[in-house]
Design a protein around this motif. Structure first.
Motif, short mmCIF file in Angstrom:
data_model
loop_
_atom_site.label_atom_id
_atom_site.label_comp_id
_atom_site.label_asym_id
_atom_site.label_seq_id
_atom_site.Cartn_x
_atom_site.Cartn_y
_atom_site.Cartn_z
N GLY A 133 1.97 13.59 4.26
CA GLY A 133 0.96 13.05 5.16
C GLY A 133 1.58 11.92 5.98
N PHE A 134 1.09 11.78 7.21
CA PHE A 134 1.60 10.72 8.08
C PHE A 134 0.44 9.87 8.55
CE2 PHE A 134 4.43 14.49 8.94
CZ PHE A 134 5.44 14.06 8.09
N LYS A 135 0.64 8.57 8.63
CA LYS A 135 -0.38 7.65 9.09
C LYS A 135 0.24 6.63 10.02
CE LYS A 135 -4.06 7.55 7.84
NZ LYS A 135 -5.20 8.36 8.35
N THR A 136 -0.53 6.19 10.99
CA THR A 136 -0.13 4.99 11.73
C THR A 136 -0.64 3.78 10.93
OG1 THR A 136 -2.16 4.72 13.00
CG2 THR A 136 -0.50 6.24 13.89
N SER A 137 -0.17 2.61 11.33
CA SER A 137 -0.72 1.39 10.72
C SER A 137 -1.87 0.87 11.57
CB SER A 137 0.37 0.31 10.61
OG SER A 137 0.61 -0.28 11.89
N GLU A 138 -2.30 1.69 12.56
CA GLU A 138 -3.32 1.26 13.54
C GLU A 138 -2.86 -0.01 14.25
OE1 GLU A 138 -5.98 2.79 14.51
OE2 GLU A 138 -6.32 4.33 12.98
N GLY A 139 -1.55 -0.10 14.48
CA GLY A 139 -1.01 -1.25 15.21
C GLY A 139 -0.88 -2.52 14.38
N LEU A 140 -1.21 -2.45 13.11
CA LEU A 140 -1.16 -3.66 12.27
C LEU A 140 0.27 -3.99 11.86
CD1 LEU A 140 -4.28 -2.96 10.04
CD2 LEU A 140 -4.06 -4.70 11.81
N ALA A 141 1.14 -2.96 11.80
CA ALA A 141 2.53 -3.18 11.39
C ALA A 141 3.44 -2.32 12.27
CB ALA A 141 2.70 -2.83 9.91
N PRO A 142 3.53 -2.66 13.56
CA PRO A 142 4.26 -1.81 14.50
C PRO A 142 5.77 -1.78 14.27
CG PRO A 142 3.54 -3.84 15.57
CD PRO A 142 2.90 -3.83 14.23
N ASP A 143 6.30 -2.73 13.52
CA ASP A 143 7.76 -2.79 13.30
C ASP A 143 8.14 -2.40 11.89
OD1 ASP A 143 8.07 -3.81 15.92
OD2 ASP A 143 7.51 -5.81 15.20
N HIS A 144 7.36 -1.51 11.32
CA HIS A 144 7.43 -1.25 9.89
C HIS A 144 7.39 0.25 9.65
CE1 HIS A 144 5.22 -1.74 5.81
NE2 HIS A 144 6.37 -2.35 5.67
N ILE A 145 8.21 0.71 8.70
CA ILE A 145 8.08 2.09 8.22
C ILE A 145 7.94 2.03 6.71
CG2 ILE A 145 10.61 2.44 8.20
CD1 ILE A 145 9.99 5.44 8.78
N GLN A 146 7.02 2.81 6.17
CA GLN A 146 6.77 2.77 4.73
C GLN A 146 6.50 4.18 4.21
OE1 GLN A 146 3.61 0.14 3.35
NE2 GLN A 146 4.67 0.08 1.39
N ALA A 147 7.00 4.42 3.01
CA ALA A 147 6.70 5.69 2.33
C ALA A 147 6.13 5.40 0.96
CB ALA A 147 7.96 6.53 2.20
N ARG A 148 5.14 6.21 0.60
CA ARG A 148 4.56 6.16 -0.76
C ARG A 148 4.61 7.58 -1.29
NH1 ARG A 148 1.21 3.00 2.64
NH2 ARG A 148 1.06 0.82 2.00
N VAL A 149 5.11 7.72 -2.51
CA VAL A 149 5.35 9.07 -3.05
C VAL A 149 4.84 9.17 -4.48
CG1 VAL A 149 7.13 10.76 -3.66
CG2 VAL A 149 7.43 9.35 -1.63
N THR A 150 4.13 10.26 -4.76
CA THR A 150 3.81 10.58 -6.15
C THR A 150 4.51 11.89 -6.51
OG1 THR A 150 1.79 11.69 -5.42
CG2 THR A 150 1.56 9.46 -6.23
N VAL A 151 4.93 11.98 -7.77
CA VAL A 151 5.53 13.23 -8.25
C VAL A 151 4.83 13.62 -9.54
CG1 VAL A 151 7.79 12.65 -7.30
CG2 VAL A 151 7.34 12.19 -9.69
N LEU A 152 4.82 14.92 -9.80
CA LEU A 152 4.36 15.40 -11.09
C LEU A 152 5.49 16.19 -11.74
CD1 LEU A 152 1.91 15.54 -13.03
CD2 LEU A 152 1.41 17.78 -12.03
N LEU A 153 5.86 15.78 -12.94
CA LEU A 153 6.92 16.46 -13.69
C LEU A 153 6.31 17.16 -14.89
CD1 LEU A 153 9.69 13.68 -13.90
CD2 LEU A 153 9.34 15.40 -12.11
N ARG A 154 6.85 18.33 -15.19
CA ARG A 154 6.48 19.00 -16.44
C ARG A 154 7.68 18.93 -17.36
NH1 ARG A 154 6.11 24.19 -18.90
NH2 ARG A 154 7.27 25.22 -17.24
N LEU A 155 7.47 18.40 -18.54
CA LEU A 155 8.56 18.32 -19.53
C LEU A 155 8.79 19.72 -20.10
CD1 LEU A 155 7.69 14.99 -21.42
CD2 LEU A 155 8.68 15.33 -19.14
N LEU A 156 10.04 20.12 -20.16
CA LEU A 156 10.36 21.48 -20.63
C LEU A 156 10.75 21.46 -22.10
CD1 LEU A 156 12.43 22.67 -17.53
CD2 LEU A 156 10.03 23.17 -18.05
#
Ligand code: C5P
Ligand code: MG
Length: 156
Positions: A133-156
């Motif tokens: 998914g991609f979002k703007t900061s609505e101009g609140l952080a124009p000099d900023h790039i940020q990523a947030r990531v979730t992962v799901l792992l299955r233990l084998l």
């Protein structure tokens, strides 16, 4: 069935004449992340999410930015080493990843499939398991790039 969720995030300041790397892909942009590394926030957040899922700490612990050996290490290589560490600790299957990148410009939507394919290839999973998914900061952080990531792992 034993599962583990992981979460990671990363952010950088944007600067002119810097490459914009995202998910292991270099994108056309007048600005990119100001960083010693390639500044790929998506791969850095992803690596942290994978480590967090198995309570293995974070990438700063394994690749201290103060150590000249790691300063310019490509994010794809960091991710490869994190995957090796993960699998050395516990055999796992990556079920899926879900990520949000916040960036005012350029538009990332046109690159969604390419970024997902590259990220999936680095993880050795199907691109359908990489949700972006991609979002703007609505101009609140124009000099900023940020990523947030979730992962799901299955233990084998
Ligand atoms: O942040 P906002 O909700 O205004 O973003 C609207 C849409 O623009 C997002 O849902 C996303 O599809 C797209 N977008 C994009 N590239 C960005 C930021 C947003 O394609 N850098
Ligand atoms: Mg909105």
């Amino acid at each position: 069935m034993d599962y583990r969720i992981g979460y990671g995030e990363d952010a950088h300041r944007l600067a002119p004449d810097r490459p914009l790397w995202l998910g292991g892909l270099r994108l056309e942009s007048p600005r990119g992340a100001l960083a010693h590394s390639d500044g790929d926030v998506l791969l850095h957040a992803l690596a942290d999410a994978l480590l967090a899922a198995l309570a293995l700490g974070d990438i700063g612990q394994y690749f201290p930015p103060s150590d000249p050996r790691y300063r310019d290490l490509a994010s794809a290589e960091i991710l490869a080493q994190v995957l090796a560490r993960l699998r050395g600790s516990q055999p796992v299957e990556i079920v899926n990843i879900a990520a949000t990148v916040t960036l005012d410009a350029p538009k990332l939507g046109p690159h969604r499939a390419a970024i997902a394919e590259r990220t999936a290839a680095l993880l050795g999973i199907d691109p359908k398991r990489v949700g972006l998914g991609f979002k703007t900061s609505e101009g609140l952080a124009p000099d900023h790039i940020q990523a947030r990531v979730t992962v799901l792992l299955r233990l084998l």
